[in-house]
Enzyme design. Structure first.
Site, PDB file in Angstrom:
ATOM      1  N   SER A  33      72.570 196.470  36.465  1.00  0.00           N
ATOM      2  CA  SER A  33      73.524 194.666  36.829  1.00  0.00           C
ATOM      3  C   SER A  33      74.354 194.758  38.035  1.00  0.00           C
ATOM      4  O   SER A  33      75.296 195.006  37.550  1.00  0.00           O
ATOM      5  CB  SER A  33      73.427 193.301  35.970  1.00  0.00           C
ATOM      6  OG  SER A  33      72.769 193.763  35.050  1.00  0.00           O
ATOM      7  N   HIS A  64      68.054 192.563  39.469  1.00  0.00           N
ATOM      8  CA  HIS A  64      67.130 194.493  39.839  1.00  0.00           C
ATOM      9  C   HIS A  64      66.539 194.434  40.992  1.00  0.00           C
ATOM     10  O   HIS A  64      65.997 193.234  40.648  1.00  0.00           O
ATOM     11  CB  HIS A  64      66.493 194.805  38.054  1.00  0.00           C
ATOM     12  CG  HIS A  64      67.677 194.256  37.567  1.00  0.00           C
ATOM     13  ND1 HIS A  64      68.895 196.151  37.224  1.00  0.00           N
ATOM     14  CD2 HIS A  64      68.887 194.247  36.902  1.00  0.00           C
ATOM     15  CE1 HIS A  64      69.314 196.073  36.054  1.00  0.00           C
ATOM     16  NE2 HIS A  64      69.654 194.400  35.817  1.00  0.00           N
ATOM     17  N   HIS A  86      63.989 196.420  31.212  1.00  0.00           N
ATOM     18  CA  HIS A  86      64.609 196.618  29.939  1.00  0.00           C
ATOM     19  C   HIS A  86      64.339 196.981  28.591  1.00  0.00           C
ATOM     20  O   HIS A  86      62.939 195.438  29.017  1.00  0.00           O
ATOM     21  CB  HIS A  86      65.341 195.455  30.014  1.00  0.00           C
ATOM     22  CG  HIS A  86      67.414 195.879  31.154  1.00  0.00           C
ATOM     23  ND1 HIS A  86      67.158 195.065  31.944  1.00  0.00           N
ATOM     24  CD2 HIS A  86      68.324 195.956  30.898  1.00  0.00           C
ATOM     25  CE1 HIS A  86      67.765 195.626  33.174  1.00  0.00           C
ATOM     26  NE2 HIS A  86      68.957 195.871  32.231  1.00  0.00           N
ATOM     27  N   TYR A  88      64.285 194.058  26.505  1.00  0.00           N
ATOM     28  CA  TYR A  88      64.222 192.646  25.931  1.00  0.00           C
ATOM     29  C   TYR A  88      63.324 191.683  27.398  1.00  0.00           C
ATOM     30  O   TYR A  88      63.056 190.663  27.191  1.00  0.00           O
ATOM     31  CB  TYR A  88      65.459 191.844  26.340  1.00  0.00           C
ATOM     32  CG  TYR A  88      66.131 191.691  27.583  1.00  0.00           C
ATOM     33  CD1 TYR A  88      65.894 191.103  28.362  1.00  0.00           C
ATOM     34  CD2 TYR A  88      67.596 193.006  26.898  1.00  0.00           C
ATOM     35  CE1 TYR A  88      66.569 191.482  29.678  1.00  0.00           C
ATOM     36  CE2 TYR A  88      68.292 193.176  28.815  1.00  0.00           C
ATOM     37  CZ  TYR A  88      67.842 192.135  30.154  1.00  0.00           C
ATOM     38  OH  TYR A  88      68.595 192.398  31.532  1.00  0.00           O
ATOM     39  N   GLU A  89      62.903 192.187  27.905  1.00  0.00           N
ATOM     40  CA  GLU A  89      62.135 192.113  28.970  1.00  0.00           C
ATOM     41  C   GLU A  89      60.413 192.073  28.428  1.00  0.00           C
ATOM     42  O   GLU A  89      59.317 191.253  29.483  1.00  0.00           O
ATOM     43  CB  GLU A  89      61.789 192.374  30.552  1.00  0.00           C
ATOM     44  CG  GLU A  89      63.175 192.146  30.780  1.00  0.00           C
ATOM     45  CD  GLU A  89      63.065 193.572  32.599  1.00  0.00           C
ATOM     46  OE1 GLU A  89      62.782 192.943  33.520  1.00  0.00           O
ATOM     47  OE2 GLU A  89      64.255 194.286  32.425  1.00  0.00           O
ATOM     48  N   ALA A 116      76.319 197.255  33.148  1.00  0.00           N
ATOM     49  CA  ALA A 116      77.335 196.381  33.438  1.00  0.00           C
ATOM     50  C   ALA A 116      77.813 196.482  31.991  1.00  0.00           C
ATOM     51  O   ALA A 116      76.465 195.963  31.284  1.00  0.00           O
ATOM     52  CB  ALA A 116      76.854 195.231  34.349  1.00  0.00           C
ATOM     53  N   MET A 217      73.110 196.348  27.196  1.00  0.00           N
ATOM     54  CA  MET A 217      71.679 196.229  26.465  1.00  0.00           C
ATOM     55  C   MET A 217      70.507 197.333  27.040  1.00  0.00           C
ATOM     56  O   MET A 217      69.755 197.398  27.506  1.00  0.00           O
ATOM     57  CB  MET A 217      70.881 194.864  27.081  1.00  0.00           C
ATOM     58  CG  MET A 217      71.702 193.544  26.668  1.00  0.00           C
ATOM     59  SD  MET A 217      71.736 191.805  26.981  1.00  0.00           S
ATOM     60  CE  MET A 217      72.693 191.157  26.424  1.00  0.00           C
ATOM     61  N   SER A 218      71.419 198.392  28.073  1.00  0.00           N
ATOM     62  CA  SER A 218      70.255 199.574  28.747  1.00  0.00           C
ATOM     63  C   SER A 218      71.025 200.274  27.952  1.00  0.00           C
ATOM     64  O   SER A 218      71.162 200.965  27.361  1.00  0.00           O
ATOM     65  CB  SER A 218      70.786 198.833  29.918  1.00  0.00           C
ATOM     66  OG  SER A 218      71.920 199.127  30.443  1.00  0.00           O
ATOM     67  N   ASN A 241      82.908 192.108  31.445  1.00  0.00           N
ATOM     68  CA  ASN A 241      83.702 191.106  30.906  1.00  0.00           C
ATOM     69  C   ASN A 241      84.029 191.700  30.060  1.00  0.00           C
ATOM     70  O   ASN A 241      83.181 192.225  29.509  1.00  0.00           O
ATOM     71  CB  ASN A 241      82.323 189.743  30.302  1.00  0.00           C
ATOM     72  CG  ASN A 241      81.029 189.947  29.502  1.00  0.00           C
ATOM     73  OD1 ASN A 241      80.601 190.912  30.292  1.00  0.00           O
ATOM     74  ND2 ASN A 241      81.061 190.474  28.167  1.00  0.00           N
ATOM     75  N   HIS A 255      75.321 185.794  32.474  1.00  0.00           N
ATOM     76  CA  HIS A 255      74.891 186.893  33.370  1.00  0.00           C
ATOM     77  C   HIS A 255      75.399 186.054  34.614  1.00  0.00           C
ATOM     78  O   HIS A 255      75.430 187.367  35.477  1.00  0.00           O
ATOM     79  CB  HIS A 255      73.228 186.546  33.073  1.00  0.00           C
ATOM     80  CG  HIS A 255      72.744 187.496  33.960  1.00  0.00           C
ATOM     81  ND1 HIS A 255      72.111 188.574  33.864  1.00  0.00           N
ATOM     82  CD2 HIS A 255      71.791 187.505  35.491  1.00  0.00           C
ATOM     83  CE1 HIS A 255      71.794 188.987  34.417  1.00  0.00           C
ATOM     84  NE2 HIS A 255      71.417 188.747  35.400  1.00  0.00           N
TER      85      HIS A 255
END
Ligand code: HPA
Length: 280
Positions: A33, A64, A86, A88-89, A116, A217-218, A241, A255
């Site tokens: 990201s 992306h 990902h 979650y997609e 990230a 998340m990846s 963050n 995001h």
């Protein structure tokens, strides 16, 4: 959604890519990201949209792009993924990691994974680069493992070792490259969750307790598949963050914040990656 993809699926995708490229890639590079602009540095490049490659997942998230960029960086033949899919997609883990399989069949020896990530160490700062020393594949440990299903014997064994998922030599090269370029660098453990929501304060506390330094998340499923196929891995997290310390006022994560940090992180990650490629 395909839960399992076979060697024939992988070969079909690999041959589509092979027909269009003029270099044999040695290194695979996944851009996370906000980090997609890194691919602009690749020379003599050929770009192939994911949509043109059979069985390839499309990246649906903002930030992306969704294409392969093949060319050279610091003289090294390389294949970069500008954007990733990902879990979650809605993709299966087999789909999320399919591009790694394709790159393996195309002959890569080394995979550089970027992402990230949220910093769990409250003394860290947005823009720090973390060299991943190890991971906790929480999402995979709970069952969503990319190796679930028939083993692809052509690529690796049923029960692969994970005792050195992140290559010690590549980590040393990354450390030297960061020091040489004056990039603030950390080292630590990345924990991979399914997402897409960010974590509750209790979950942040839990992740710290289990020994994680950065959360995202990846990455973890991709690295499991890379190691299954005996590809050496370098993992770099850009800290986008920093999660508040215990007892500190809660802060919201967004995001937008993750993408904004890309402006700081892209040049830093680029100098680390260039330094590693030069030293290979
Ligand atoms: N949590 C999970 N994933 C992330 C974060 C975070 O704080 N930042 C970037 N990816």
């Amino acid at each position: 959604m395909a839960d399992f993809l076979s060697y024939a699926h992988i070969e079909a995708a690999a041959s589509t890519v092979r027909e269009r490229i003029h270099v044999q890639p040695r290194v695979g590079l996944i851009l996370g990201s906000g980090l997609n602009p890194l691919a602009d540095a690749i020379e003599e490049s050929v770009a192939i949209p994911y949509a043109d490659i059979p069985h390839f997942p499309r990246a649906t998230v903002e930030g992306h792009v969704g294409r392969l960029v093949i060319g050279r960086l610091e003289g090294q033949p390389l294949i970069a993924m500008q954007g990733r899919a990902h879990y979650y997609e809605g993709y299966s883990m087999a789909e999320v990691t399919f591009p790694i399989r394709v790159m393996q069949v195309l002959g890569i020896e080394i995979l550089i994974v970027t992402n990230a990530a949220g910093g769990l160490n409250p003394t860290w700062q947005v823009g720090d680069v973390m060299i991943i020393t190890d991971h906790i594949a929480l999402v995979c440990m709970m069952g969503a493992n990319p190796l679930r299903g028939p083993n692809i014997d052509e690529l690796g064994v049923r029960f692969p070792d994970m005792s050195e998922a992140y290559d010690a030599h590549l980590r040393a090269l990354a450390r030297q490259a960061a020091l040489g370029a004056g990039v603030p660098v950390r080292e630590g453990v990345y924990v991979g969750l399914a997402g897409p929501n960010f974590e509750t304060p209790a979950e942040v506390r839990f992740l710290r307790l289990i020994g994680a330094d950065a959360v995202g998340m990846s990455t973890v499923a991709e690295v499991i598949v890379a190691r299954h196929g005996n590809t050496r891995v370098l993992g770099l997290s850009g800290i986008s963050n920093v999660l508040p310390a215990e007892g500190a006022p809660t802060a919201k994560t967004s995001h937008i914040e993750v993408l904004e940090s890309g402006k700081l992180l892209v040049p830093r990650l680029e100098s680390v990656i260039r330094g590693v490629l030069r030293a290979l």
